[in-house]
Design a protein around this motif. Structure first.
Motif, short mmCIF file in Angstrom:
data_model
loop_
_atom_site.label_atom_id
_atom_site.label_comp_id
_atom_site.label_asym_id
_atom_site.label_seq_id
_atom_site.Cartn_x
_atom_site.Cartn_y
_atom_site.Cartn_z
N ALA A 11 13.91 -3.71 4.79
CA ALA A 11 14.53 -2.62 4.04
C ALA A 11 13.54 -1.47 3.96
O ALA A 11 12.36 -1.68 3.64
CB ALA A 11 14.92 -3.08 2.64
N ALA A 12 14.00 -0.26 4.26
CA ALA A 12 13.08 0.89 4.31
C ALA A 12 13.85 2.18 4.14
O ALA A 12 15.07 2.24 4.34
CB ALA A 12 12.34 0.90 5.65
N TRP A 13 13.12 3.22 3.77
CA TRP A 13 13.65 4.58 3.82
C TRP A 13 13.37 5.11 5.21
O TRP A 13 12.23 5.05 5.70
CB TRP A 13 12.98 5.47 2.77
CG TRP A 13 13.35 6.92 2.90
CD1 TRP A 13 12.69 7.88 3.61
CD2 TRP A 13 14.50 7.56 2.34
NE1 TRP A 13 13.34 9.08 3.51
CE2 TRP A 13 14.47 8.92 2.74
CE3 TRP A 13 15.55 7.12 1.55
CZ2 TRP A 13 15.43 9.83 2.36
CZ3 TRP A 13 16.52 8.03 1.16
CH2 TRP A 13 16.46 9.37 1.56
N GLU A 21 7.01 2.39 -6.82
CA GLU A 21 7.91 1.88 -7.85
C GLU A 21 9.18 2.72 -7.93
O GLU A 21 10.28 2.19 -8.12
CB GLU A 21 7.21 1.87 -9.21
CG GLU A 21 6.03 0.92 -9.32
CD GLU A 21 4.77 1.46 -8.65
OE1 GLU A 21 4.76 2.64 -8.23
OE2 GLU A 21 3.79 0.70 -8.55
N THR A 22 9.03 4.04 -7.75
CA THR A 22 10.20 4.92 -7.79
C THR A 22 11.11 4.66 -6.59
O THR A 22 12.34 4.59 -6.73
CB THR A 22 9.75 6.40 -7.78
OG1 THR A 22 8.88 6.64 -8.89
CG2 THR A 22 10.94 7.34 -7.85
N ALA A 48 0.81 -1.22 0.00
CA ALA A 48 0.00 0.00 0.00
C ALA A 48 0.84 1.27 0.00
O ALA A 48 0.31 2.36 -0.19
CB ALA A 48 -0.93 0.00 1.22
N GLY A 49 2.15 1.14 0.22
CA GLY A 49 3.01 2.32 0.27
C GLY A 49 2.75 3.19 1.48
O GLY A 49 2.79 4.42 1.39
N LYS A 50 2.50 2.57 2.64
CA LYS A 50 2.19 3.31 3.86
C LYS A 50 3.34 3.27 4.85
O LYS A 50 4.14 2.33 4.87
CB LYS A 50 0.93 2.75 4.52
CG LYS A 50 -0.34 2.99 3.72
CD LYS A 50 -1.57 2.47 4.46
CE LYS A 50 -2.85 2.77 3.70
NZ LYS A 50 -4.05 2.28 4.42
N LYS A 55 0.27 7.53 3.78
CA LYS A 55 1.11 7.03 2.70
C LYS A 55 2.37 7.88 2.58
O LYS A 55 2.35 9.08 2.84
CB LYS A 55 0.34 7.07 1.37
CG LYS A 55 -0.74 6.00 1.26
CD LYS A 55 -1.17 5.85 -0.19
CE LYS A 55 -2.08 4.64 -0.36
NZ LYS A 55 -2.36 4.37 -1.78
N TYR A 56 3.46 7.24 2.18
CA TYR A 56 4.65 8.06 1.97
C TYR A 56 4.53 8.77 0.62
O TYR A 56 3.80 8.32 -0.27
CB TYR A 56 5.94 7.26 2.11
CG TYR A 56 6.03 5.91 1.43
CD1 TYR A 56 6.19 5.81 0.06
CD2 TYR A 56 6.01 4.74 2.18
CE1 TYR A 56 6.32 4.58 -0.55
CE2 TYR A 56 6.14 3.50 1.57
CZ TYR A 56 6.30 3.42 0.20
OH TYR A 56 6.43 2.20 -0.40
N PRO A 57 5.22 9.90 0.48
CA PRO A 57 4.95 10.79 -0.65
C PRO A 57 5.47 10.31 -2.00
O PRO A 57 5.03 10.80 -3.03
CB PRO A 57 5.65 12.10 -0.24
CG PRO A 57 6.73 11.66 0.70
CD PRO A 57 6.18 10.49 1.44
#
Length: 232
Positions: free
Chosen positions: A182-184, A214-215, A147-149, A208-210
């Motif tokens: 693995a994460a930012w 995919e990027t 979900a990109g959260k 959600k992160y901005p």
């Protein structure tokens, strides 16, 4: 190799890569001549298989082309079963159950002559994960990755120091004895790998992160993240 099998294998070889492949490269993998590959490529194009390219420049299979999913070779069946066995012993319960179901589906759908490659494979994965115990909810973590959260971690490093991080999770990796997330990391403003057994708490946020997922994954791949030092 029968010609029909070779035509199928050419599609499989092209399917694996996004870069043009030369006839020489395809011929080397399939252990045949370049002239044969040229002839087979022409046949596939005539059958409206969406292959682009030309002799000397390389060939590429356009996205969106699909084939019956269970036209599997014996080696592909063993690879799928071996991977599913590994998942059954290492991943979270939801993925382990999915892997078990996958093996059953393959066994039910392949021809009878190929069934022994599913039920009596020559290769087997270790059945259980003897790694460091952790309490992180991997099912929820995978859902947040898709979900990109963001996730808020209360993390303890190898020196025993606690810190709170807001991270953008990318993937979970399974090493021999530990799992790595693995994460930012917003605190470090860089990619980091966190041992999941050192996570004291994980709070799954609705935010959600901005960046597009995919990027973010593309940037992470360029850092060879699993080889980076773990966050301390």
């Amino acid at each position: 190799m029968r010609r029909a099998d070779r035509l199928f294998q050419i599609i499989q070889v092209l399917r694996r890569t996004r870069k043009p492949l030369t006839a020489d490269a395809i011929a080397a993998e399939l252990e045949t001549s370049k002239r044969t590959i040229y002839r087979d490529i022409a046949t596939l194009m005539a059958q409206r298989v969406p292959i682009r390219g030309e002799a000397g420049m390389g060939y590429i299979l356009e996205r969106g082309f699909d084939m019956p999913p269970l036209m599997l070779t014996p080696d592909e069946i063993e690879a799928a079963v071996l991977g599913a066995q590994w998942v059954m012993g290492h991943a979270d319960p939801a993925l382990a159950k999915a892997a078990q179901d996958l093996i059953a589906k393959i066994a039910d759908t392949v021809p009878e002559r190929l069934r022994p490659f599913v039920l009596e494979p020559a290769s087997r994965a270790r059945p259980d994960f003897h790694g460091a115990a952790d309490s992180m909810d991997m099912v929820q973590m995978r859902a947040h990755i898709h979900a990109g959260k963001k996730v808020r971690l209360l993390y303890r490093d190898e020196a025993g120091r606690n810190s709170e991080r807001i991270v953008w999770p990318i993937a979970v990796g399974y090493l021999e004895a530990v799992r790595l997330l693995a994460a930012w990391c917003e605190l470090r403003k860089d990619f980091r790998s966190f041992r999941t057994d050192r996570a004291i708490e994980a709070h799954f946020l609705d935010e959600k992160y901005p960046e597009r997922r995919e990027t973010l994954r593309s940037k992470w791949r360029k850092t060879l993240s699993w080889e980076r030092p773990q966050d301390t």
